[in-house]
Design a protein around this motif. Structure first.
Motif, PDB file in Angstrom:
ATOM      1  N   ARG A   1      12.922   3.862  -4.736  1.00  0.00           N
ATOM      2  CA  ARG A   1      12.053   4.166  -5.875  1.00  0.00           C
ATOM      3  C   ARG A   1      10.840   4.935  -5.370  1.00  0.00           C
ATOM      4  N   ARG A   2      10.266   5.721  -6.246  1.00  0.00           N
ATOM      5  CA  ARG A   2       9.087   6.505  -5.882  1.00  0.00           C
ATOM      6  C   ARG A   2       7.915   5.556  -5.622  1.00  0.00           C
ATOM      7  N   PRO A   3       6.961   5.961  -4.784  1.00  0.00           N
ATOM      8  CA  PRO A   3       5.815   5.106  -4.490  1.00  0.00           C
ATOM      9  C   PRO A   3       5.073   4.651  -5.748  1.00  0.00           C
ATOM     10  N   SER A   4       4.936   5.536  -6.736  1.00  0.00           N
ATOM     11  CA  SER A   4       4.206   5.182  -7.959  1.00  0.00           C
ATOM     12  C   SER A   4       4.923   4.104  -8.764  1.00  0.00           C
ATOM     13  N   ALA A   5       6.211   3.885  -8.500  1.00  0.00           N
ATOM     14  CA  ALA A   5       6.979   2.857  -9.201  1.00  0.00           C
ATOM     15  C   ALA A   5       7.072   1.559  -8.405  1.00  0.00           C
ATOM     16  N   THR A   6       6.390   1.516  -7.259  1.00  0.00           N
ATOM     17  CA  THR A   6       6.448   0.321  -6.424  1.00  0.00           C
ATOM     18  C   THR A   6       5.714  -0.823  -7.116  1.00  0.00           C
ATOM     19  N   ILE A   7       6.409  -1.913  -7.300  1.00  0.00           N
ATOM     20  CA  ILE A   7       5.795  -3.085  -7.933  1.00  0.00           C
ATOM     21  C   ILE A   7       5.003  -3.837  -6.888  1.00  0.00           C
ATOM     22  N   ASN A   8       3.792  -4.188  -7.238  1.00  0.00           N
ATOM     23  CA  ASN A   8       2.889  -4.851  -6.317  1.00  0.00           C
ATOM     24  C   ASN A   8       3.166  -6.352  -6.300  1.00  0.00           C
ATOM     25  N   ALA A   9       4.310  -6.739  -5.793  1.00  0.00           N
ATOM     26  CA  ALA A   9       4.748  -8.133  -5.841  1.00  0.00           C
ATOM     27  C   ALA A   9       3.842  -9.056  -5.038  1.00  0.00           C
TER      28      ALA A   9
ATOM     29  N   LEU B   1       0.810  -1.213   0.000  1.00  0.00           N
ATOM     30  CA  LEU B   1       0.000   0.000   0.000  1.00  0.00           C
ATOM     31  C   LEU B   1       0.847   1.269   0.000  1.00  0.00           C
ATOM     32  N   LEU B   2       2.155   1.133   0.095  1.00  0.00           N
ATOM     33  CA  LEU B   2       3.038   2.294  -0.036  1.00  0.00           C
ATOM     34  C   LEU B   2       2.914   2.913  -1.425  1.00  0.00           C
ATOM     35  N   GLN B   3       2.452   2.132  -2.410  1.00  0.00           N
ATOM     36  CA  GLN B   3       2.277   2.673  -3.758  1.00  0.00           C
ATOM     37  C   GLN B   3       1.212   3.767  -3.819  1.00  0.00           C
ATOM     38  N   LEU B   4       0.372   3.870  -2.795  1.00  0.00           N
ATOM     39  CA  LEU B   4      -0.669   4.897  -2.759  1.00  0.00           C
ATOM     40  C   LEU B   4      -0.143   6.262  -2.319  1.00  0.00           C
ATOM     41  N   VAL B   5       1.045   6.300  -1.749  1.00  0.00           N
ATOM     42  CA  VAL B   5       1.586   7.533  -1.176  1.00  0.00           C
ATOM     43  C   VAL B   5       1.765   8.595  -2.263  1.00  0.00           C
ATOM     44  N   ARG B   6       1.240   9.783  -1.955  1.00  0.00           N
ATOM     45  CA  ARG B   6       1.361  10.944  -2.854  1.00  0.00           C
ATOM     46  C   ARG B   6       1.452  12.187  -2.003  1.00  0.00           C
ATOM     47  N   ASP B   7       2.365  13.042  -2.325  1.00  0.00           N
ATOM     48  CA  ASP B   7       2.493  14.291  -1.582  1.00  0.00           C
ATOM     49  C   ASP B   7       1.530  15.367  -2.085  1.00  0.00           C
ATOM     50  N   ASP B   8       1.110  15.285  -3.332  1.00  0.00           N
ATOM     51  CA  ASP B   8       0.265  16.335  -3.887  1.00  0.00           C
ATOM     52  C   ASP B   8      -1.171  16.301  -3.368  1.00  0.00           C
ATOM     53  N   ARG B   9      -1.621  15.182  -2.818  1.00  0.00           N
ATOM     54  CA  ARG B   9      -3.003  15.077  -2.363  1.00  0.00           C
ATOM     55  C   ARG B   9      -3.177  15.469  -0.916  1.00  0.00           C
TER      56      ARG B   9
ATOM     57  N   VAL C   1       9.301   6.901   1.452  1.00  0.00           N
ATOM     58  CA  VAL C   1       9.179   5.676   0.655  1.00  0.00           C
ATOM     59  C   VAL C   1      10.376   5.552  -0.274  1.00  0.00           C
ATOM     60  N   THR C   2      10.729   6.651  -0.942  1.00  0.00           N
ATOM     61  CA  THR C   2      11.850   6.638  -1.876  1.00  0.00           C
ATOM     62  C   THR C   2      13.158   6.305  -1.161  1.00  0.00           C
TER      63      THR C   2
END
Length: 176
Positions: A144-152, A111-119, A138-139
């Protein structure tokens, strides 16, 4: 046995004390092994099944979940689930569609892939005593940035079943 209830409610108490959220939402699995994921990845959570395809979970867990749901209702915490989906799916939907600041409280690294600073959307990671993860954290941790996190874990089927995760909308921001 009350370990799962105790741990979850201890986190709720700490979240309320430390962040004073205006709203809490607990998200629940209504399908621990959704058909659309099994079609995409037939081995999805296969290692967690017993004969007949049912979930292999400790016999003491289901009664604790029922008690926990009753306690959350008594506390006025909204409980949300969607047939055919896991709690993670519901959390992802609420976090990405919300317009205000959101804290996702979880022990699931995916769920770290959901992290966004703009929201903003942060993760309060239960494995590290609710450490707050923003994009920089996260980075720094995953390189890697949260949006690049692979949902393994989704593809490997490592996500825990009957998950109870929580979204906490920050006080003073628009709510989910």
């Amino acid at each position: 046995p009350i370990g799962a209830c105790r741990g979850f409610l201890d986190n709720v108490a700490r979240i309320v004390r430390d962040t004073q959220p205006a709203r809490l939402v607990a998200c629940v699995d209504l399908d621990w092994r959704p058909a659309f994921r099994v079609q995409a990845v037939p081995s999805y959570k296969l290692h967690r099944t017993v004969e007949g395809g049912a979930e292999d979970e400790p016999p003491t867990l289901a009664p604790q979940v029922e008690v926990l749901l009753e306690v959350l209702e008594a506390l006025g915490v909204a409980v949300v689930g969607m047939p055919g989906f896991e709690a993670d799916d519901v959390i992802g939907t609420l976090a990405t569609r919300g317009t205000g600041a959101v804290d996702v409280v979880t022990g699931d690294r995916d769920l770290l892939q959901l992290v966004r600073d703009d929201r903003p959307v942060r993760v309060l990671y239960t494995v590290e005593k609710l450490k707050a993860y923003d994009e920089a954290a996260v980075t720094a941790w995953l390189d890697r940035r949260p949006s690049a996190t692979i949902n393994a874990s989704y593809t490997e089927g490592r996500v825990s079943g009957r998950t109870l995760l929580m979204l906490a909308a920050d006080n003073g921001h628009e709510r989910l």
